[in-house]
Motif scaffolding. Structure first.
Motif, PDB file in Angstrom:
ATOM      1  N   ASP A  13       0.803  -1.215   0.000  1.00 11.39           N
ATOM      2  CA  ASP A  13       0.000   0.000   0.000  1.00 11.39           C
ATOM      3  C   ASP A  13       0.847   1.281   0.000  1.00 11.39           C
ATOM      4  O   ASP A  13       0.350   2.363   0.298  1.00 11.39           O
ATOM      5  N   GLY A  14       2.125   1.180  -0.336  1.00  9.92           N
ATOM      6  CA  GLY A  14       2.925   2.363  -0.618  1.00  9.92           C
ATOM      7  C   GLY A  14       3.677   2.996   0.531  1.00  9.92           C
ATOM      8  O   GLY A  14       4.179   4.113   0.398  1.00  9.92           O
ATOM      9  N   PHE A  15       3.819   2.292   1.656  1.00  9.28           N
ATOM     10  CA  PHE A  15       4.544   2.854   2.800  1.00  9.28           C
ATOM     11  C   PHE A  15       5.959   2.286   2.870  1.00  9.28           C
ATOM     12  O   PHE A  15       6.191   1.121   2.554  1.00  9.28           O
ATOM     13  N   VAL A  16       6.896   3.118   3.315  1.00  8.07           N
ATOM     14  CA  VAL A  16       8.297   2.706   3.411  1.00  8.07           C
ATOM     15  C   VAL A  16       8.722   2.467   4.858  1.00  8.07           C
ATOM     16  O   VAL A  16       9.810   1.963   5.108  1.00  8.07           O
ATOM     17  N   ALA A  17       7.876   2.854   5.781  1.00  5.20           N
ATOM     18  CA  ALA A  17       8.117   2.624   7.206  1.00  5.20           C
ATOM     19  C   ALA A  17       6.791   2.782   7.930  1.00  5.20           C
ATOM     20  O   ALA A  17       5.848   3.398   7.411  1.00  5.20           O
ATOM     21  N   GLY A  18       6.723   2.237   9.129  1.00  5.30           N
ATOM     22  CA  GLY A  18       5.533   2.413   9.955  1.00  5.30           C
ATOM     23  C   GLY A  18       5.458   3.846  10.455  1.00  5.30           C
ATOM     24  O   GLY A  18       6.342   4.673  10.187  1.00  5.30           O
ATOM     25  N   THR A  19       4.440   4.158  11.217  1.00  9.21           N
ATOM     26  CA  THR A  19       4.231   5.537  11.679  1.00  9.21           C
ATOM     27  C   THR A  19       5.359   6.051  12.559  1.00  9.21           C
ATOM     28  O   THR A  19       5.615   7.247  12.611  1.00  9.21           O
ATOM     29  N   SER A  20       6.066   5.162  13.245  1.00  4.65           N
ATOM     30  CA  SER A  20       7.204   5.567  14.078  1.00  4.65           C
ATOM     31  C   SER A  20       8.545   5.222  13.427  1.00  4.65           C
ATOM     32  O   SER A  20       9.571   5.165  14.096  1.00  4.65           O
ATOM     33  N   GLY A  21       8.518   4.963  12.127  1.00  2.00           N
ATOM     34  CA  GLY A  21       9.740   4.643  11.405  1.00  2.00           C
ATOM     35  C   GLY A  21      10.118   3.181  11.440  1.00  2.00           C
ATOM     36  O   GLY A  21      11.162   2.800  10.918  1.00  2.00           O
ATOM     37  N   GLU A  22       9.274   2.329  12.027  1.00  5.68           N
ATOM     38  CA  GLU A  22       9.628   0.916  12.143  1.00  5.68           C
ATOM     39  C   GLU A  22       9.672   0.244  10.766  1.00  5.68           C
ATOM     40  O   GLU A  22       8.901   0.550   9.870  1.00  5.68           O
ATOM     41  N   MET A  23      10.633  -0.679  10.646  1.00  4.25           N
ATOM     42  CA  MET A  23      10.828  -1.411   9.393  1.00  4.25           C
ATOM     43  C   MET A  23      10.874  -2.916   9.645  1.00  4.25           C
ATOM     44  O   MET A  23      11.410  -3.671   8.839  1.00  4.25           O
ATOM     45  N   ASP A  24      10.283  -3.355  10.743  1.00  4.11           N
ATOM     46  CA  ASP A  24      10.301  -4.768  11.095  1.00  4.11           C
ATOM     47  C   ASP A  24       9.432  -5.619  10.178  1.00  4.11           C
ATOM     48  O   ASP A  24       9.471  -6.842  10.244  1.00  4.11           O
ATOM     49  N   TRP A  25       8.703  -5.016   9.296  1.00  2.00           N
ATOM     50  CA  TRP A  25       7.842  -5.711   8.345  1.00  2.00           C
ATOM     51  C   TRP A  25       8.577  -6.082   7.051  1.00  2.00           C
ATOM     52  O   TRP A  25       8.071  -6.850   6.235  1.00  2.00           O
ATOM     53  N   ILE A  26       9.788  -5.572   6.879  1.00  2.00           N
ATOM     54  CA  ILE A  26      10.558  -5.833   5.664  1.00  2.00           C
ATOM     55  C   ILE A  26      11.088  -7.263   5.694  1.00  2.00           C
ATOM     56  O   ILE A  26      11.729  -7.679   6.658  1.00  2.00           O
ATOM     57  N   LYS A  27      10.794  -8.003   4.642  1.00  3.33           N
ATOM     58  CA  LYS A  27      11.244  -9.395   4.546  1.00  3.33           C
ATOM     59  C   LYS A  27      12.606  -9.445   3.852  1.00  3.33           C
ATOM     60  O   LYS A  27      12.864  -8.690   2.924  1.00  3.33           O
ATOM     61  N   ILE A 151       0.416  -5.220   3.889  1.00  2.00           N
ATOM     62  CA  ILE A 151      -0.332  -3.968   3.846  1.00  2.00           C
ATOM     63  C   ILE A 151      -0.238  -3.366   5.239  1.00  2.00           C
ATOM     64  O   ILE A 151      -0.675  -3.980   6.212  1.00  2.00           O
ATOM     65  N   LEU A 152       0.366  -2.187   5.344  1.00  2.00           N
ATOM     66  CA  LEU A 152       0.570  -1.561   6.657  1.00  2.00           C
ATOM     67  C   LEU A 152      -0.634  -0.738   7.110  1.00  2.00           C
ATOM     68  O   LEU A 152      -0.837  -0.556   8.294  1.00  2.00           O
ATOM     69  N   GLY A 153      -1.391  -0.193   6.179  1.00  2.00           N
ATOM     70  CA  GLY A 153      -2.547   0.615   6.562  1.00  2.00           C
ATOM     71  C   GLY A 153      -2.219   2.068   6.816  1.00  2.00           C
ATOM     72  O   GLY A 153      -2.999   2.952   6.513  1.00  2.00           O
ATOM     73  N   ASN A 154      -1.046   2.329   7.397  1.00  2.00           N
ATOM     74  CA  ASN A 154      -0.575   3.706   7.588  1.00  2.00           C
ATOM     75  C   ASN A 154       0.921   3.673   7.850  1.00  2.00           C
ATOM     76  O   ASN A 154       1.496   2.628   8.079  1.00  2.00           O
ATOM     77  N   GLY A 155       1.526   4.842   7.794  1.00  2.00           N
ATOM     78  CA  GLY A 155       2.965   4.928   7.989  1.00  2.00           C
ATOM     79  C   GLY A 155       3.539   6.068   7.188  1.00  2.00           C
ATOM     80  O   GLY A 155       2.835   7.029   6.854  1.00  2.00           O
ATOM     81  N   ILE A 156       4.813   5.965   6.850  1.00  2.00           N
ATOM     82  CA  ILE A 156       5.493   6.984   6.056  1.00  2.00           C
ATOM     83  C   ILE A 156       5.392   6.562   4.591  1.00  2.00           C
ATOM     84  O   ILE A 156       5.900   5.505   4.215  1.00  2.00           O
ATOM     85  N   PRO A 157       4.727   7.383   3.754  1.00  2.00           N
ATOM     86  CA  PRO A 157       4.545   6.994   2.355  1.00  2.00           C
ATOM     87  C   PRO A 157       5.804   7.244   1.528  1.00  2.00           C
ATOM     88  O   PRO A 157       6.618   8.110   1.859  1.00  2.00           O
ATOM     89  N   LEU A 158       5.959   6.485   0.445  1.00  3.88           N
ATOM     90  CA  LEU A 158       7.049   6.754  -0.484  1.00  3.88           C
ATOM     91  C   LEU A 158       6.798   8.061  -1.226  1.00  3.88           C
ATOM     92  O   LEU A 158       7.689   8.882  -1.386  1.00  3.88           O
ATOM     93  N   PHE A 159       5.577   8.267  -1.662  1.00  5.87           N
ATOM     94  CA  PHE A 159       5.250   9.457  -2.447  1.00  5.87           C
ATOM     95  C   PHE A 159       4.405  10.408  -1.607  1.00  5.87           C
ATOM     96  O   PHE A 159       3.377  10.023  -1.068  1.00  5.87           O
ATOM     97  N   LYS A 160       4.867  11.656  -1.511  1.00 10.94           N
ATOM     98  CA  LYS A 160       4.201  12.642  -0.664  1.00 10.94           C
ATOM     99  C   LYS A 160       4.323  14.024  -1.306  1.00 10.94           C
ATOM    100  O   LYS A 160       5.389  14.391  -1.797  1.00 10.94           O
ATOM    101  N   ASP A 161       3.232  14.770  -1.292  1.00 11.38           N
ATOM    102  CA  ASP A 161       3.210  16.147  -1.797  1.00 11.38           C
ATOM    103  C   ASP A 161       3.696  16.252  -3.236  1.00 11.38           C
ATOM    104  O   ASP A 161       4.450  17.161  -3.588  1.00 11.38           O
ATOM    105  N   ILE A 162       3.254  15.337  -4.072  1.00  6.26           N
ATOM    106  CA  ILE A 162       3.584  15.396  -5.499  1.00  6.26           C
ATOM    107  C   ILE A 162       2.422  16.091  -6.201  1.00  6.26           C
ATOM    108  O   ILE A 162       1.273  15.693  -6.045  1.00  6.26           O
ATOM    109  N   HIS A 163       2.752  17.121  -6.959  1.00  8.15           N
ATOM    110  CA  HIS A 163       1.710  17.936  -7.580  1.00  8.15           C
ATOM    111  C   HIS A 163       1.581  17.705  -9.075  1.00  8.15           C
ATOM    112  O   HIS A 163       0.583  18.071  -9.674  1.00  8.15           O
ATOM    113  N   ASP A 164       2.588  17.111  -9.689  1.00  9.49           N
ATOM    114  CA  ASP A 164       2.549  16.845 -11.120  1.00  9.49           C
ATOM    115  C   ASP A 164       2.742  15.356 -11.372  1.00  9.49           C
ATOM    116  O   ASP A 164       3.471  14.680 -10.650  1.00  9.49           O
TER     117      ASP A 164
END
Length: 191
Positions: A13-27, A151-164
Motif C-alpha cells: 500500500d505504498g509505505f516505506v516505514a511504519g508511523t514511528s519509522g519501524e521497518m520490522d515488516w521488511i522481509k 499492507i501496513l494501513g498507515n505509515g510513512i509513504p514513499l510518495f508525498k506532496d507530489i503535484h505533477d
C-alpha cells in the motif's frame, strides 16, 4: 549524466516505514541479500538522509569485523566503507571522513553538480524525507523498489506532496524472491 536511483523497500500500500519509522515488516533472506549485494556494486556513490546515514554509520563500518558476521554483513560492510557517501542534512555540518559529502543547502544545484561528475549511477538508500525532497525537485531519475507482501494501513509513504504526474517506464530486471518480495525497476520518463 549520472542517474539518481531511489532504492526502497515498500509495502503493497505504498509505505516505506511504519508511523514511528519501524521497518520490522521488511522481509529479507540470503537470496535477496545476494541479489542486492550484486546490484549495489554497480554504484560508487550512496546518498542518504541524515537519519538513515546515522543508522548506517552506527553499524556498517565494523559489522563485517565481528566473528559471527554473515557473508552479507562482511560484503556489505566492505562496500559501505569504500563507497562515497553523500548525506542530506541541515544539522550535520561536517564529518571527519574524506569519503563523505554533506549537503545542507542548494539541494537542486548540489545534486545536479554531483550527477554531472564522472562515475556510476547514484543510489539513494531509504531516507524517505530526503526522497520526498528530491522527488519534489525532479532530481530522482528512477525507482528500484522491493515490494513486500504486507499492507501496513498507515505509515510513512514513499510518495508525498507530489503535484505533477510522473511518467514511469518499467525496466528489467524485475523478479520475485522466494520470500514473496517483488523487485520492480522504474525509470522516470522526461520529455
Amino acid at each position: 549524466m549520472r542517474n539518481l536511483i531511489s532504492f526502497m523497500h515498500i509495502s503493497l500500500d505504498g509505505f516505506v516505514a511504519g508511523t514511528s519509522g519501524e521497518m520490522d515488516w521488511i522481509k529479507h533472506n540470503e537470496e535477496l541479500f545476494s541479489h542486492i549485494g550484486m546490484r549495489i556494486r554497480e554504484t560508487d556513490t550512496a546518498l542518504y538522509g541524515r537519519v538513515t546515514y546515522q543508522m548506517m554509520e552506527s553499524y556498517w563500518p565494523t559489522a563485517g569485523n565481528k566473528s559471527t558476521a554473515s557473508k552479507h554483513e562482511i560484503e556489505h560492510s566492505k562496500w559501505y566503507r569504500n563507497v562515497h557517501k553523500v548525506v542530506l542534512s541541515k544539522s550535520i555540518k561536517s564529518t571527519d571522513s574524506t569519503d563523505t559529502t554533506i549537503i545542507s543547502d542548494n539541494l537542486y544545484d548540489r545534486i545536479n553538480e554531483i550527477k554531472t561528475r564522472p562515475g556510476k549511477d547514484i543510489y539513494l538508500f531509504g531516507s524517505p524525507k530526503a526522497t520526498h525532497s528530491l522527488i519534489q525537485q525532479d532530481l530522482v531519475d528512477g525507482f528500484w523498489l522491493f515490494v513486500n507482501p504486507v499492507i501496513l494501513g498507515n505509515g510513512i509513504p514513499l510518495f508525498k506532496d507530489i503535484h505533477d504526474k510522473i511518467e514511469l517506464k518499467l525496466l528489467p530486471p524485475h523478479r520475485q524472491f522466494s520470500i514473496g518480495v517483488t523487485e520492480l525497476n522504474y525509470f522516470v520518463e522526461r520529455i
